[in-house]
Design an enzyme around this catalytic site. Structure first.
Site, PDB file in Angstrom:
ATOM      1  N   LYS A   9       0.836  -1.210   0.000  1.00 38.34           N
ATOM      2  CA  LYS A   9       0.000   0.000   0.000  1.00 38.34           C
ATOM      3  C   LYS A   9       0.872   1.262   0.000  1.00 38.34           C
ATOM      4  O   LYS A   9       0.685   2.180  -0.802  1.00 38.34           O
ATOM      5  CB  LYS A   9      -0.916  -0.032   1.229  1.00 38.34           C
ATOM      6  N   CYS A  25      -4.256  10.950   1.093  1.00 36.77           N
ATOM      7  CA  CYS A  25      -3.386   9.759   1.062  1.00 36.77           C
ATOM      8  C   CYS A  25      -1.925  10.056   0.738  1.00 36.77           C
ATOM      9  O   CYS A  25      -1.040   9.763   1.540  1.00 36.77           O
ATOM     10  CB  CYS A  25      -3.934   8.757   0.058  1.00 36.77           C
TER      11      CYS A  25
END
Ligand code: UDX
Length: 452
Positions: A237, A293
């Site tokens: 991720k 993010c």
């Protein structure tokens, strides 16, 4: 094996295939939690979504979305009988699967605030008194978090903790969740994979009926299934986000050079992107990245690398370049209007990208602050976050600057805007505006990494 056998055994009732419907608890009703909850309910599971925010849950229970995300409202309404919302963790008792999707904000030093995550783990532990449960962490948390969760749950053998990172983009959250390119799962106990496969089977097999408003994309086949250990899934991720952020910063550095040598970065990006090893995506030069993010995950990765003795120098450089883009944009504006002090600047687009109402780490806010520091008067417009009459805002403006490339700005009628303005400067921070329409209105357009 007891820890990963399931409670529910009911078949899906909507023709979605022979998969087993599970009872799924989703903890956290933010972008990630809600998208997962809606998608998993749509593919046939029975979902209960819990959040500590009473207002948010009241809204959702009344069929209203707490934020803007395409298709989410329509899906929510269509799933009324398969999804419920609560603030009470006791309602999750007996779930086969619990998904953690709470916020994990980053402190300034790059460490993560995991208080919400640990409080969910405690709540879930308190529930696991009789039936087994798979606990899936989807919150982006430091590498090793799932192993820490496993340790915390050592005395609760009924719960098995795994990782399943989320790769959705805001604005495409449901599309990315229903039609993903890959599903990555991280299990340290290989037997947990069978439950994960059951959970994701309708998505992996694409056996669910397409929502009429969100059809399967043309040419889309099926997602790849990547099963690894929990640390590798967690690192996947961070590495994915850091790589994409770096790709954008790379093209932004090339854009700076392009301006100095009289080249056009959009042609350069096209030219390199046609090499499949490079690819065309994420090569749009401009004001760089913001949002919830990239800034947070790159900061956390740099901090982890420093702490562990593996400096993430490339990612650190991508972060510096990204900050510099915003400052470079303000310097350009300063030069174009002959000094910012006392000048009126209109910024078009406030959200960190089009298709969302999210202002987290939006370049617009940073740029507005810098402009005000230099003595400029700033007006801002956004089709979702701050709608208004652009012509009225443009009255006596010295410059108009595009910060976020909402499609509506590419279709503007520039003549009345030009008539309202005092100056004639348009700075396109995303190379997205229609040059002919702007020049025809008598305005002067400058872009990023393009020489005009
Ligand atoms: C990103 C990742 O794409 C997603 O996989 C992950 O799960 C979460 O982070 P998101 O933050 O929603 O998703 O936005 P994204 O569409 O990736 O854009 C991120 C930022 O990069 C935006 O500020 C956008 O304006 C900028 N960007 C994107 C560019 O400047 N140039 C590009 O070519 C692409």
């Amino acid at each position: 094996m007891q820890a990963i056998e399931l409670n529910s055994g009911t078949r899906l009732s909507d023709g979605a295939g022979a998969e087993t419907a599970l009872s799924v608890a989703v903890c956290g009703a933010g972008y990630v939690g809600l998208s997962s909850a809606l998608a998993l309910a749509h593919v046939g599971h029975s979902v209960t979504c819990v959040d500590v925010d009473k207002k948010k849950i009241a809204k959702l229970s009344a069929g209203e979305l707490p934020f803007y995300e395409p298709h989410a409202q329509a899906l929510l309404v269509s799933l009324a009988d398969r999804i419920s919302f609560t603030t009470d963790f006791a309602d999750l008792r007996g779930s086969d699967v619990a998904i953690i999707a709470v916020g994990t904000p980053t402190f300034e030093d790059g460490t993560s605030d995991l208080s919400a995550l640990w409080s969910v783990v405690e709540e879930i532990r308190a529930l696991a008194d009789s039936s087994p449960m798979l606990l899936i962490n989807k919150s982006t948390a430091p590498i090793g978090s799932v192993r820490k969760i496993q340790q915390k749950l050592r005395s609760t053998p009924l719960i098995t903790a795994v990782s399943s990172p989320e790769f959705l983009r805001q604005g495409f959250a449901l599309r990315d969740t229903l039609y993903p390119e890959r599903i990555v799962v991280g299990c340290d106990d290989a037997r947990a994979e069978s439950v994960l496969r059951k959970l994701y089977a309708p998505i992996v097999d694409q056996s669910f009926p397409e929502p009429p408003f969100l059809p399967r994309p043309n040419g889309y086949d099926k997602p790849a299934w990547v099963c690894t250990d929990s640390a590798s899934a967690e690192l996947t991720k961070y590495a994915a986000n850091a790589f994409l952020a770096t790709k954008i910063s790379f093209i932004n550095e090339i854009a700076e050079l392009a301006e100095l040598v009289g080249a056009d970065v959009t042609d350069v990006a096209h030219g390199i992107g046609l090499d499949r090893r490079i690819g065309n995506d994420f090569l749009m030069a401009g004001l760089g990245w913001g949002g919830s993010c990239f800034p947070k995950d790159t900061l956390a990765l740099v901090a982890s690398g420093r702490r562990l003795g593996a400096p993430m120098e490339i990612v650190g450089a991508a972060r510096s370049t990204n900050q510099r883009q915003r400052e470079r944009f303000v310097r350009k504006l300063n030069d174009l209007v002959g000094g910012l002090d006392g000048k009126k600047i209109v910024l078009l687009g406030m959200t960190f990208k089009p298709g969302t109402d999210d202002l987290r780490d939006a370049p617009s806010l940073h740029i507005a602050r810098l402009l005000i520091d230099f003595g400029a008067e700033v007006e801002m417009h956004d089709p979702v976050a701050r709608p208004g009459d652009i012509i009225a805002l443009a009255k006596n403006a010295d410059a108009i600057a595009l910060v976020t490339e909402w499609p509506v700005y590419s279709e503007l009628d520039w003549r009345p805007i030009a008539s309202a303005m005092r100056g004639n400067v348009v700075l396109d921070g995303r190379n997205a505006l229609d040059i002919n329409a702007i020049q025809d209105a008598g305005l002067h357009l400058t872009g990023m990494g393009v020489t005009r």
